[in-house]
Scaffold this motif. Structure first.
Motif, PDB file in Angstrom:
ATOM      1  N   LYS A 269       2.164 -11.979 -11.770  1.00  0.00           N
ATOM      2  CA  LYS A 269       0.855 -12.299 -12.340  1.00  0.00           C
ATOM      3  C   LYS A 269      -0.235 -11.326 -11.903  1.00  0.00           C
ATOM      4  CE  LYS A 269       1.779 -17.263 -12.671  1.00  0.00           C
ATOM      5  NZ  LYS A 269       1.319 -18.610 -12.276  1.00  0.00           N
ATOM      6  N   GLY A 270       0.054 -10.499 -10.913  1.00  0.00           N
ATOM      7  CA  GLY A 270      -0.948  -9.571 -10.425  1.00  0.00           C
ATOM      8  C   GLY A 270      -0.313  -8.510  -9.554  1.00  0.00           C
ATOM      9  N   HIS A 271      -1.172  -7.704  -8.925  1.00  0.00           N
ATOM     10  CA  HIS A 271      -0.694  -6.640  -8.056  1.00  0.00           C
ATOM     11  C   HIS A 271      -0.132  -7.238  -6.762  1.00  0.00           C
ATOM     12  CE1 HIS A 271      -2.142  -3.270 -10.418  1.00  0.00           C
ATOM     13  NE2 HIS A 271      -3.300  -3.891 -10.578  1.00  0.00           N
ATOM     14  N   VAL A 272       0.806  -6.522  -6.184  1.00  0.00           N
ATOM     15  CA  VAL A 272       1.418  -6.973  -4.937  1.00  0.00           C
ATOM     16  C   VAL A 272       1.170  -5.971  -3.810  1.00  0.00           C
ATOM     17  CG1 VAL A 272       3.198  -8.280  -6.129  1.00  0.00           C
ATOM     18  CG2 VAL A 272       3.626  -5.889  -5.526  1.00  0.00           C
ATOM     19  N   ALA A 273       0.451  -4.895  -4.091  1.00  0.00           N
ATOM     20  CA  ALA A 273       0.178  -3.875  -3.079  1.00  0.00           C
ATOM     21  C   ALA A 273      -1.298  -3.492  -3.148  1.00  0.00           C
ATOM     22  CB  ALA A 273       1.071  -2.651  -3.290  1.00  0.00           C
ATOM     23  N   GLN A 274      -1.684  -2.584  -2.273  1.00  0.00           N
ATOM     24  CA  GLN A 274      -3.086  -2.177  -2.157  1.00  0.00           C
ATOM     25  C   GLN A 274      -3.577  -1.511  -3.435  1.00  0.00           C
ATOM     26  OE1 GLN A 274      -3.806   0.492   1.095  1.00  0.00           O
ATOM     27  NE2 GLN A 274      -5.621   1.367   0.118  1.00  0.00           N
ATOM     28  N   LEU A 275      -4.817  -1.851  -3.825  1.00  0.00           N
ATOM     29  CA  LEU A 275      -5.437  -1.239  -4.992  1.00  0.00           C
ATOM     30  C   LEU A 275      -5.893   0.178  -4.654  1.00  0.00           C
ATOM     31  CD1 LEU A 275      -7.625  -4.229  -6.238  1.00  0.00           C
ATOM     32  CD2 LEU A 275      -5.465  -3.469  -7.202  1.00  0.00           C
ATOM     33  N   THR A 276      -5.837   1.037  -5.639  1.00  0.00           N
ATOM     34  CA  THR A 276      -6.284   2.419  -5.460  1.00  0.00           C
ATOM     35  C   THR A 276      -7.474   2.777  -6.336  1.00  0.00           C
ATOM     36  OG1 THR A 276      -4.668   3.149  -7.112  1.00  0.00           O
ATOM     37  CG2 THR A 276      -3.986   3.191  -4.793  1.00  0.00           C
ATOM     38  N   ALA A 292      -2.661   0.251  -8.597  1.00  0.00           N
ATOM     39  CA  ALA A 292      -2.281  -0.114  -7.234  1.00  0.00           C
ATOM     40  C   ALA A 292      -1.053   0.679  -6.821  1.00  0.00           C
ATOM     41  CB  ALA A 292      -2.023  -1.615  -7.122  1.00  0.00           C
ATOM     42  N   LEU A 293      -0.699   0.517  -5.558  1.00  0.00           N
ATOM     43  CA  LEU A 293       0.460   1.201  -4.992  1.00  0.00           C
ATOM     44  C   LEU A 293       1.777   0.509  -5.318  1.00  0.00           C
ATOM     45  CD1 LEU A 293      -0.924   2.229  -1.490  1.00  0.00           C
ATOM     46  CD2 LEU A 293      -0.767   3.609  -3.564  1.00  0.00           C
ATOM     47  N   ASP A 294       1.765  -0.478  -6.199  1.00  0.00           N
ATOM     48  CA  ASP A 294       3.010  -1.110  -6.632  1.00  0.00           C
ATOM     49  C   ASP A 294       3.598  -0.434  -7.874  1.00  0.00           C
ATOM     50  OD1 ASP A 294       1.128  -1.851  -8.456  1.00  0.00           O
ATOM     51  OD2 ASP A 294       1.386  -4.014  -8.216  1.00  0.00           O
TER      52      ASP A 294
END
Length: 645
Positions: A269-276, A292-294
């Motif tokens: 449903k969304g990002h799982v790692a740090q946003l860039t 993000a880094l995903d």
């Protein structure tokens, strides 16, 4: 006496014909005017006249010229006073082919019906001379205006950097900077988790922010951007959830976090790692993009959505996953571009499925060096990228395989260092981090046509991270690594913004001393030592209002007195009557009334005025009642018995 007669016929408008022509000779002799004037009424039969009148009625151009010349018909009304130069100028505007017709022979020119004024030829000659001089002057003006435009188009003069204003955000590096589309506000975010709001209308020369908050707790602010309407702010921080704040900093939306144990990122449903990185849609105020880094880019729609509406996956060579370090929309939102960690630039068409890329340039930058910024030009045909490999490149979307130009030796330490276009797309601006052998970091301006360095401006003794050239304010905002934000502007070319603040003087606030009152609660204390219970501020205010000392009540107006003197007592009607009507002297109401009357007894006996004169004849001597002797007093009252009943 026989006078010459003027006959009406077809008269050709020959402006260049001299006044001493055959028509002029005919006009001098009235008898010959009918024969040499182009045919008069005498030598015309009725059929020819009717045919000519029909031709005139059918000729729309001649009718139009009649209206322009101010002639409405034959007779006295036809001879009107008018300016020939003005009429010729009007004819030029209404008929663009008049100037071309001047080169046509006389027989092909259009005939004009009506008399020609005698001074028309001279006026027309003078008008031609005036027009020729005006043409020469206009050509000179055009040349001078071209020279001025060439001077204005010199790129170094287009840069607003004559004046400088500094704003202090904090002590750490400012990683994010965004300006309101209207130019009224500015927001900044730093590595120390703080976000500051700057209002140019409310600030003075001290340049202090009016609000400071931490929207993402213990995460650094990486990117900020206003929506197209300026109502909301997109906050990209170091965590996996982007936030949307309103104009004043209150939270409107927090994106949900995905499940990190699911391998397929399109099913979360969304990002799982740090946003860039992240950005708003160019014209949809509720849609934004995050990276993000995903290994995904996600498009979010609406402020109440619990999950993203589109997921875009960035792929490296061989279909492996790669992370996007920057992303952006083009100006018409038809393309989404992403700069990846593997050095590639990938774009997708928003009108198609996001399965395959529209453009993909492998090896655009060095592998392993983040592409810190990817920006489209205002015209939408060019793309600029900035990377941590100390380069900045300019690309043409119509020929996207090779860059138009590459600028080297641009040292960068931060993964948020960006570049931007000037409002006219003629300049490309970027900053550099401070190298070890330099005293100040510079701001570089490059031409997008000649690719030459136009200007280099030293900014600060620290790193230059973000650069914002606001198109409406025409001001440059530069964030530095020491927590300062510098605004460069030009007094002549820049409007509003920082120019509103520098003219306002800073006023010091009056210091207010506040003394804290501690209250000891003793519920079983004696009444003598018992303190009053703490009341609400409203009750305290009402009680203080009733106290004349605490409320500082002014003296009440005087309601009693006479002749400018204040009476000690007595404000009733009776005291007023006694004081003014009954007695000539003043009577004090607080004395004994018996004593006040007896003090006039001697005077009343000697000089009677009211009662004694009335009984003076009949009763000369007054008789008063006297007390009985004590002997004649009756005995004690006899008690009552039953026999008396």
């Amino acid at each position: 006496m026989q006078r010459g007669k003027i006959s009406f016929g077809k008269i050709q408008l020959n402006i260049n014909q001299p006044p001493d022509g055959p028509n002029a000779d005919a006009n001098e002799d009235g008898k010959e005017s009918g024969s040499s004037g182009g045919g008069g009424f005498k030598k015309m039969d009725k059929q020819q006249m009717i045919r000519q009148i029909e031709d005139v009625a059918e000729d729309l151009e001649s009718q139009h010229l009649k209206e322009v010349m101010g002639i409405s018909g034959f007779g006295r009304k036809a001879a009107q006073v008018f300016d020939i130069n003005e009429q010729i100028a009007k004819a030029k505007i209404t008929r663009p082919g008049v100037e071309k017709k001047r080169e046509v022979p006389e027989q092909e020119e259009e005939d004009v019906i009506g008399p020609l004024p005698p001074a028309a030829v001279e006026d027309s000659k003078q008008g031609c001379k005036d027009e020729a001089t005006n043409k020469v002057e206009d050509s000179d003006d055009d040349c001078s205006s071209d020279e001025d435009s060439d001077d204005e188009q010199s790129l170094s003069k287009r840069i607003p950097y004559t004046h400088e204003v500094q704003m202090q955000h904090g002590s750490r590096a400012v990683l994010a900077l965004a300006g309101d589309p209207s130019g009224a506000r500015l927001v900044s975010g730093s590595i120390d988790y703080d976000m500051c709001f700057w209002d140019f209308v409310g600030m003075d020369s001290s340049m202090r922010s009016f609000r400071q908050l931490q929207p993402c707790e213990n995460h650094p602010i990486r990117s900020l951007q206003y929506s197209v309407t300026g109502e909301m702010i997109l906050v990209i921080s170091g965590n996996a959830q982007a936030k949307v704040l309103d104009r004043d900093g209150f939270e409107k939306l927090e994106c949900c976090k995905g499940d990190q144990y699911i391998s397929d990122m399109s099913r979360t449903k969304g990002h799982v790692a740090q946003l860039t990185s992240g950005c708003w849609h160019p014209f949809n105020r509720e849609q934004f993009l995050t990276a993000a880094l995903d290994g995904t880019l996600r498009i979010w729609q609406g402020l109440k959505a619990k999950e993203q509406c589109q997921v875009i996956k960035t792929r490296a060579i061989g279909g492996l996953r790669t992370n996007a370090s920057s992303c952006n929309f083009n100006r018409d939102a038809t393309l989404i571009a992403a700069g990846c960690v593997d050095g590639s630039i990938q774009t997708w068409d928003t009108r198609k499925m996001f399965v395959n890329t529209t453009h993909c340039v492998r090896g655009a930058h060095q592998k392993g060096a983040e592409i810190t910024s990817i920006v489209f030009s205002y015209m939408g045909q060019q793309l600029a990228t900035r990377s941590n490999d100390e380069t900045m490149k300019l690309w043409d979307l119509r020929k996207f395989k090779q860059p138009l130009n590459t600028w080297n030796n641009l040292y960068s330490r931060y993964d948020t260092t960006d570049c931007c276009f000037s409002p006219d797309d003629r300049l490309l601006v970027t900053g550099e981090s401070l190298p070890k052998d330099q005293a100040e970091a510079n701001l570089y301006f490059y031409s997008t046509k000649s690719f030459q360095e136009v200007q280099r401006i030293p900014v600060s003794n620290s790193h230059v991270v973000k650069t914002l050239w606001h198109p409406k304010l025409n001001q440059l905002f530069v964030s530095c690594g020491n927590g300062t934000i510098k605004c460069l502007y030009d007094e002549k070319r820049s409007i509003r913004g920082a120019t509103l603040c520098v003219v306002k003087t800073h006023r010091k606030r009056q210091q207010m001393e506040m003394v804290g009152i501690s209250q000891i609660i003793t519920p079983h204390a004696l009444p003598l030592f018992r303190q009053e219970k703490s009341r609400s501020s409203r009750k305290k205010m009402e009680k203080a209002r009733m106290d004349p000392v605490k409320s500082k009540r002014p003296d009440l107006p005087i309601t009693s007195g006479q002749g400018g003197r204040v009476a000690s007592s007595g404000g009733t009607l009776s005291s007023y009557v006694i004081r003014n009507l009954g007695l000539s002297k003043r009577v004090d109401d607080d004395q004994d009334p018996r004593e006040a009357i007896l003090k006039y007894a001697k005077d009343a006996a000697e000089n009677p005025y009211w009662i004694a004169p009335a009984y003076k004849v009949t009763q000369p001597k007054a008789i008063f009642s006297e007390k009985l002797p004590t002997d004649t007093e009756p005995s004690t009252k006899k008690p009552r018995t039953e026999a008396d009943n």
